[in-house]
Write a protein that holds these residues in place. Sequence first.
Motif, mmCIF file in Angstrom:
data_model
loop_
_atom_site.group_PDB
_atom_site.id
_atom_site.type_symbol
_atom_site.label_atom_id
_atom_site.label_comp_id
_atom_site.label_asym_id
_atom_site.label_seq_id
_atom_site.Cartn_x
_atom_site.Cartn_y
_atom_site.Cartn_z
ATOM 1 N N VAL A 89 0.853 -1.178 0.000
ATOM 2 C CA VAL A 89 0.000 0.000 0.000
ATOM 3 C C VAL A 89 0.898 1.239 0.000
ATOM 4 O O VAL A 89 1.521 1.568 1.009
ATOM 5 C CB VAL A 89 -0.952 0.025 1.212
ATOM 6 C CG1 VAL A 89 -1.871 1.254 1.136
ATOM 7 C CG2 VAL A 89 -1.783 -1.248 1.268
ATOM 8 N N ASN A 90 0.970 1.894 -1.144
ATOM 9 C CA ASN A 90 1.757 3.121 -1.288
ATOM 10 C C ASN A 90 0.916 4.292 -0.802
ATOM 11 O O ASN A 90 0.245 4.975 -1.578
ATOM 12 C CB ASN A 90 2.172 3.301 -2.747
ATOM 13 C CG ASN A 90 3.205 2.283 -3.184
ATOM 14 O OD1 ASN A 90 3.968 1.774 -2.367
ATOM 15 N ND2 ASN A 90 3.238 1.972 -4.467
ATOM 16 N N ASN A 91 0.950 4.501 0.496
ATOM 17 C CA ASN A 91 0.047 5.435 1.160
ATOM 18 C C ASN A 91 0.693 6.760 1.533
ATOM 19 O O ASN A 91 0.026 7.795 1.550
ATOM 20 C CB ASN A 91 -0.501 4.765 2.424
ATOM 21 C CG ASN A 91 -1.171 5.730 3.361
ATOM 22 O OD1 ASN A 91 -2.345 6.066 3.215
ATOM 23 N ND2 ASN A 91 -0.423 6.207 4.365
ATOM 24 N N ALA A 92 1.982 6.765 1.845
ATOM 25 C CA ALA A 92 2.634 7.967 2.363
ATOM 26 C C ALA A 92 2.589 9.100 1.340
ATOM 27 O O ALA A 92 2.536 8.866 0.128
ATOM 28 C CB ALA A 92 4.081 7.657 2.735
ATOM 29 N N GLY A 93 2.618 10.321 1.828
ATOM 30 C CA GLY A 93 2.626 11.446 0.902
ATOM 31 C C GLY A 93 2.783 12.774 1.614
ATOM 32 O O GLY A 93 2.603 12.883 2.827
ATOM 33 N N VAL A 94 3.156 13.770 0.828
ATOM 34 C CA VAL A 94 3.220 15.147 1.300
ATOM 35 C C VAL A 94 2.368 15.997 0.374
ATOM 36 O O VAL A 94 2.109 15.623 -0.770
ATOM 37 C CB VAL A 94 4.664 15.674 1.348
ATOM 38 C CG1 VAL A 94 5.476 14.937 2.407
ATOM 39 C CG2 VAL A 94 5.347 15.541 -0.018
#
Length: 296
Positions: A89-94
């Motif tokens: 799950v590619n969830n991280a973000g800014v």
Amino acid sequence: MNGSFGPATTAAEVLEGVDLTGRRAIVTGGGSGIGLETARVLAAAGAEVTIAVRNTDVAGFRVEPLDLADQESVARFVRRWTGPLHILVNNAGVMATPSTRTREGWELQFATNHLGHFALAVGLHPALAAAGGARVVSVSSVGHINGDIDFDDPNFLRRPYDPWQAYSQSKTANVLFAVEAAKRWAPDRIAVNALNPGRIASTGLGRHLAAPPASFDPAGATGVTVKDIPQGAATSVLLAASPVVEGVTGRYFEDCQEAGPHQPGVRRGVAGYALDPERAARLWELSLTLIGQAGA
């Protein structure tokens, strides 16, 4: 598709009765917000969950350090991973950060939201292929409707930096990644889908914000509601593990359903350019070139 799932569905409701025993999952940015809820619900269903985060002080989970803006950190994470991987799950973000560059000279939002996740997924591809029927989830945003990718200047080297244009571009990249990965990895039985989690109250994503431009204001837009964190994580969990979407790949979801085309004036749906296969292939090749240069 389960017609009973919608904007108010929670992540726990999506996986009610689903047994993930024996499945291994990675959730980036799983230390807080919808990432933490995604990890919690997957673990509650029996999955072995690894949270990949910059701040490793997270209790109750396997935790590994990962800084998506640092290609060396991504490479170290990939090298440490052993065995199959069933769920990524590619969830991280800014979002809407001040003008900032990585050591490679990349614009921070494009580097973090797209290139970091791209390098992670490509690096973990053998582990995903080994799992048989793996799933990759790319957390995008309705913000993608505000901007396509500037292929001539993705890192704002020649054009004036705009934090919201940069954010929109990175979120479009998240969708295009899913489109091309779904095509390339179909022989490996890896399903890849993107999603809009919705407008979520009480997360740290907006910590850099001044007021967003008017085009980002959902007030009065048809169908837009503010969700709590369990509701915000529901679509991620659906795509990560629900049997309801078995075999679905290369699509864009919102409110636990596949999204229709974006209509002007409404903050819902998916922009046509974000699903364009030619753009998706072009972005893939650009991304390979950039991360290849970073590793040279």
